[in-house]
Write a protein that holds these residues in place. Structure first.
Motif, mmCIF file in Angstrom:
data_model
loop_
_atom_site.group_PDB
_atom_site.id
_atom_site.type_symbol
_atom_site.label_atom_id
_atom_site.label_comp_id
_atom_site.label_asym_id
_atom_site.label_seq_id
_atom_site.Cartn_x
_atom_site.Cartn_y
_atom_site.Cartn_z
ATOM 1 N N VAL A 521 -39.302 -0.197 -33.406
ATOM 2 C CA VAL A 521 -41.056 -0.296 -32.963
ATOM 3 C C VAL A 521 -41.711 -0.684 -34.649
ATOM 4 O O VAL A 521 -41.411 0.010 -35.675
ATOM 5 C CB VAL A 521 -41.602 0.034 -32.140
ATOM 6 N N GLY A 522 -42.413 -1.069 -35.481
ATOM 7 C CA GLY A 522 -43.250 -1.328 -36.148
ATOM 8 C C GLY A 522 -44.283 -2.047 -36.263
ATOM 9 O O GLY A 522 -44.525 -2.096 -35.206
ATOM 10 N N VAL A 523 -45.605 -1.265 -36.553
ATOM 11 C CA VAL A 523 -46.215 -1.856 -36.544
ATOM 12 C C VAL A 523 -47.437 -2.683 -37.709
ATOM 13 O O VAL A 523 -46.721 -2.300 -38.493
ATOM 14 C CB VAL A 523 -47.963 -0.208 -36.368
ATOM 15 N N ILE A 524 -48.297 -3.523 -37.913
ATOM 16 C CA ILE A 524 -48.761 -4.860 -38.849
ATOM 17 C C ILE A 524 -50.327 -4.586 -38.497
ATOM 18 O O ILE A 524 -49.999 -4.909 -37.222
ATOM 19 C CB ILE A 524 -47.908 -5.493 -40.023
ATOM 20 N N THR A 525 -51.006 -3.910 -39.419
ATOM 21 C CA THR A 525 -52.596 -4.515 -38.914
ATOM 22 C C THR A 525 -52.719 -5.247 -39.940
ATOM 23 O O THR A 525 -52.644 -5.567 -40.773
ATOM 24 C CB THR A 525 -53.512 -3.150 -38.695
ATOM 25 N N PHE A 526 -54.166 -6.126 -39.542
ATOM 26 C CA PHE A 526 -55.045 -6.853 -40.267
ATOM 27 C C PHE A 526 -56.352 -7.678 -40.329
ATOM 28 O O PHE A 526 -56.552 -7.105 -39.285
ATOM 29 C CB PHE A 526 -54.074 -8.587 -40.853
ATOM 30 N N ARG A 527 -56.882 -7.089 -41.248
ATOM 31 C CA ARG A 527 -58.585 -7.250 -41.344
ATOM 32 C C ARG A 527 -59.376 -6.763 -42.618
ATOM 33 O O ARG A 527 -57.826 -6.248 -43.400
ATOM 34 C CB ARG A 527 -59.129 -5.732 -40.656
ATOM 35 N N GLY A 528 -60.772 -7.338 -42.980
ATOM 36 C CA GLY A 528 -61.031 -7.123 -43.941
ATOM 37 C C GLY A 528 -60.320 -8.358 -44.901
ATOM 38 O O GLY A 528 -60.442 -9.350 -44.709
ATOM 39 N N THR A 529 -59.711 -7.825 -46.375
ATOM 40 C CA THR A 529 -59.240 -8.673 -46.698
ATOM 41 C C THR A 529 -57.996 -9.112 -47.074
ATOM 42 O O THR A 529 -57.262 -9.753 -47.876
ATOM 43 C CB THR A 529 -59.676 -8.210 -48.979
ATOM 44 N N GLY A 530 -57.368 -8.021 -45.939
ATOM 45 C CA GLY A 530 -55.543 -8.407 -46.103
ATOM 46 C C GLY A 530 -54.569 -8.243 -44.972
ATOM 47 O O GLY A 530 -55.510 -6.999 -43.844
ATOM 48 N N ALA A 531 -53.649 -7.635 -44.948
ATOM 49 C CA ALA A 531 -52.927 -6.901 -43.984
ATOM 50 C C ALA A 531 -51.721 -6.031 -45.197
ATOM 51 O O ALA A 531 -51.234 -5.892 -45.222
ATOM 52 C CB ALA A 531 -51.556 -7.946 -43.501
ATOM 53 N N GLU A 532 -51.527 -4.525 -43.943
ATOM 54 C CA GLU A 532 -50.772 -3.629 -43.951
ATOM 55 C C GLU A 532 -50.092 -3.294 -42.911
ATOM 56 O O GLU A 532 -50.511 -3.036 -42.350
ATOM 57 C CB GLU A 532 -51.794 -2.144 -44.524
#
Length: 666
Positions: A521-532
């Motif tokens: 599994v992996g987790v990517i989040t995006f918010r504000g000015t970009g994704a991490e």
């Protein structure tokens, strides 16, 4: 190959050494699971133990290492040859071993040339009366772990396959090591290990300095270093043998039996296996310290080693015992120990090390002995505190989760063994014979291909005349694990109206499902000015749950950046692990309000989704939009991804029947 690192020369790891020694005295405890970070000498300590085990009397030439006194049921019997002495073996089970290699199988050479059914022993037979060591046991295929632990619990291996029916003794000290960062064992498998120990590198400078000195001295002169510690190892070996001899005479008072039952009840452990393991370990501990009777200190030492992995109620619970929990449980146990046994009509005085074989859910015990005076060496096994939230605009704890419906990648893959999508694999049901691809010999197919040509090949005896063209391989179909990549919208629109709490609960449910199906599994989040990339792809789903607890929310919605980041991560994983098929799970309300290029955010998001669709990435979009008025933006993203679109509430298997097959039809 040089001498092994001496057991006595190991610095620290008192709990680990105690657990191994107790099992050496009494193999009926059920083995040891060693959990710890990489580079903590787990394997070194285990391999050093074999040198301490007493020498064995075996039947000369017996493939099963039978004891001459009890060899009547050996498949190689009846024995009439001489006895010989040899050292106990340390047998290592590789992670990539097959079922045939573990339990043995039909001797194909004799079957095909002599026409007889003969059994070829496996690693379980080789490990009989010795140590069976599985490094990275959490990466071992589940069906192999089941076979391994059944044999360890019963003390026998049973083989029923390809016309062979064999049962042989398989009593061994089972030791597994694992790095939790690489993935967890299923709880029901954890319970089958008698004891568990968590190891970590010391943070004390003096201890670390001594580790360096001893390791460098060993590498410079392995034989000389081993000679310097030979006396200490010999003393430990003698103590093991002495404790084994006194084990049967150690008394387990009824008060201590009630204490054990009270402690296990206080921890609410499942079943009765924990109570029996604690009892055996306590008796072993008493024998190791030279006592004639089990005392409270023996029970406490046993509880520290036998219960940390049994109190877990959820895959994401941290293993270990907190000191306050242990103190409270021991206090309750003391109250039960002080009870008058005559007040219970069903209780009575009982002594000895074990219950009868008919009452033991683990199966018959081999009557072995028990281990060390570790009252001072059973040190901290408590777990680390649960991580809290990180700093940021807002941290959302996951909401109560539900049973998630099954998401699958379409088609038939060839990935790592697991329990999610269909796959051609080395295990599973045989679907056909093939001359080109497959795993293992398809015996019936091979014999059927050879049979019509026996007369033409001049066969005159009982054996078959084979040619290379006769060989057929078994094509098997089972289940594979996948890479499940979560792409989570953590923007301000998601944080509004407590929507993120529901999303967190859904992701935890899906993570629990991934844990059970052995996914990466992996987790990517995006918010504000970009994704991490909040969590690079890993087998440790509890690490994903921890990162989710630290999720920060707020700001605009760079949906395109989140999808492009997912595409880059998947491209990298495709190179690292090309056989593992990915499943992308996007959780969003579909709003796109930020873009790196300064253009139309929604158009950029749809373009990024189209790139993933062109890569043929199987995907599921979870529409997190709520309220009476819905814009349906997540549906547009799902269409661009060529993906299934589900409502958040539809992830619950309790509300929606059937199975969702993600992305296009195969």
């Amino acid at each position: 190959m040089g001498a092994r690192f001496p057991f006595s020369a190991v610095v620290g790891h008192d709990d680990l050494r105690t657990a191994l020694l107790l099992n050496a005295v009494h193999p009926g405890i059920g083995g040891v699971l060693v959990r710890g970070e990489k580079g903590t000498a787990k394997s070194t300590v285990v391999r050093a133990l074999a040198a301490l085990l007493p020498a064995l009397e075996v039947v000369a030439g017996c493939r099963f290492g039978c004891d001459p006194a009890v060899a009547a049921d050996c498949p190689d019997g009846p024995h009439d040859g001489p006895a010989e002495r040899r050292t106990a073996r340390l047998v290592e089970l590789p992670v990539g071993a097959t079922e045939d290699r573990l339990i043995g199988s039909l001797d194909l050479e004799r079957a095909l040339t002599e026409g007889v059914r003969a059994y070829q022993p496996g690693l379980l037979a080789a490990a009989h009366r010795g140590v069976l060591y599985v490094d990275e046991v959490n990466l071992l295929h589940d069906h192999l772990v089941d076979l391994l632990l059944d044999a360890a619990a019963m003390g026998r291996a049973h083989v029923e396959r390809e016309g062979v029916s064999v049962s042989h003794a398989a009593s061994f000290l089972l030791v597994g090591t694992m790095n939790p960062e690489e993935g967890e064992l299923r709880p029901q498998l954890l319970d089958r290990f008698g004891l568990t120990v968590a190891v970590r590198a010391s943070r004390d400078v003096g201890t670390r300095t001594e580790v360096i000195r001893r390791r460098l001295a060993y590498e410079a002169d392995p034989e000389g270093f081993a000679d310097r510690w030979a006396a200490e190892d010999a003393a430990l070996a003698a103590r093991i043998e002495d404790a084994r001899g006194r084990l049967a005479a150690v008394v387990l008072p009824d008060a201590e039996v009630r204490r054990i039952a009270g402690v296990c009840a206080a921890f609410e452990v499942d079943g009765m296996r924990a109570d029996l393991v604690v009892a055996r370990t306590a008796v072993a501990h008493a024998a190791w310290r030279g006592a004639d009777e089990v005392a409270e200190q023996d029970v406490e030492a046993a509880v520290r080693l036998a219960l940390p992995h049994r109190k877990r109620r959820d895959p994401f619970d941290e293993p270990g015992l907190e000191e306050q929990q242990l103190d409270d449980a021991m206090r309750q146990g003391a109250e039960h120990a002080a009870d008058d046994p005559d007040s219970d009509p069903d209780s009575g005085p009982d002594s000895g090390t074990d219950s009868g074989p008919d009452d033991d859910p683990d199966g018959p015990d081999d009557g072995g002995g028990l281990p060390p005076d570790a009252s001072e060496s059973t040190s901290d096994t408590s777990s680390q505190q649960q991580p809290g939230g990180s700093s940021g605009e807002r941290t959302h704890a996951p909401a109560p989760s539900f049973k998630a419906r099954l998401l699958q990648v379409p088609g038939v893959g060839e990935g790592a063994p697991g329990k999610r999508s269909r796959a051609r694999a080395r295990t599973g049901r045989v679907v056909r014979a093939s001359t080109a691809d497959g795993s293992g010999l398809h015996l019936v197919g091979t014999l059927g291909a050879a049979a019509p040509f026996q007369a033409a090949r001049g066969r005159s005896g009982p054996g078959l005349v084979l040619r290379g063209t006769d060989l057929r391989l078994s094509v098997r179909e089972g289940k594979e694990s996948n890479l499940v990549l979560f792409v989570v919208d953590a923007s301000g629109s998601m944080a509004a109206r407590q929507r993120m709490s529901a999303v967190s609960g859904a992701v935890v449910s899906l993570l629990r499902d991934a844990y059970q199906r052995r996914d990466k599994v992996g987790v990517i989040t995006f918010r504000g000015t970009g994704a991490e990339t909040a969590l690079p792809p890993t087998n440790s789903v509890d690490a994903a749950a921890t990162r989710l607890r630290q999720l920060r929310t707020g700001g605009r919605t760079p949906l395109a950046d989140g999808l492009l980041r997912a595409r880059r991560v998947l491209a990298t994983e495709r190179v690292r692990d090309p056989r593992r098929r990915p499943l992308l799970v996007l959780l969003t309300d579909g709003r796109a309000t930020a873009t790196g290029s300064g253009g139309d955010p929604m158009r950029d998001a749809l373009r990024a989704a189209g790139l993933l669709a062109a890569d043929e990435v199987a995907a599921v979009v979870v529409d997190c939009e709520s309220g009476h008025v819905r814009l349906g933006l997540a549906g547009r993203v799902a269409e661009a991804l060529d993906a299934v679109c589900l409502r958040l509430e539809e992830l619950s298997a309790d509300q929606v029947a059937g199975v969702v097959r993600a992305a296009r039809a195969a």
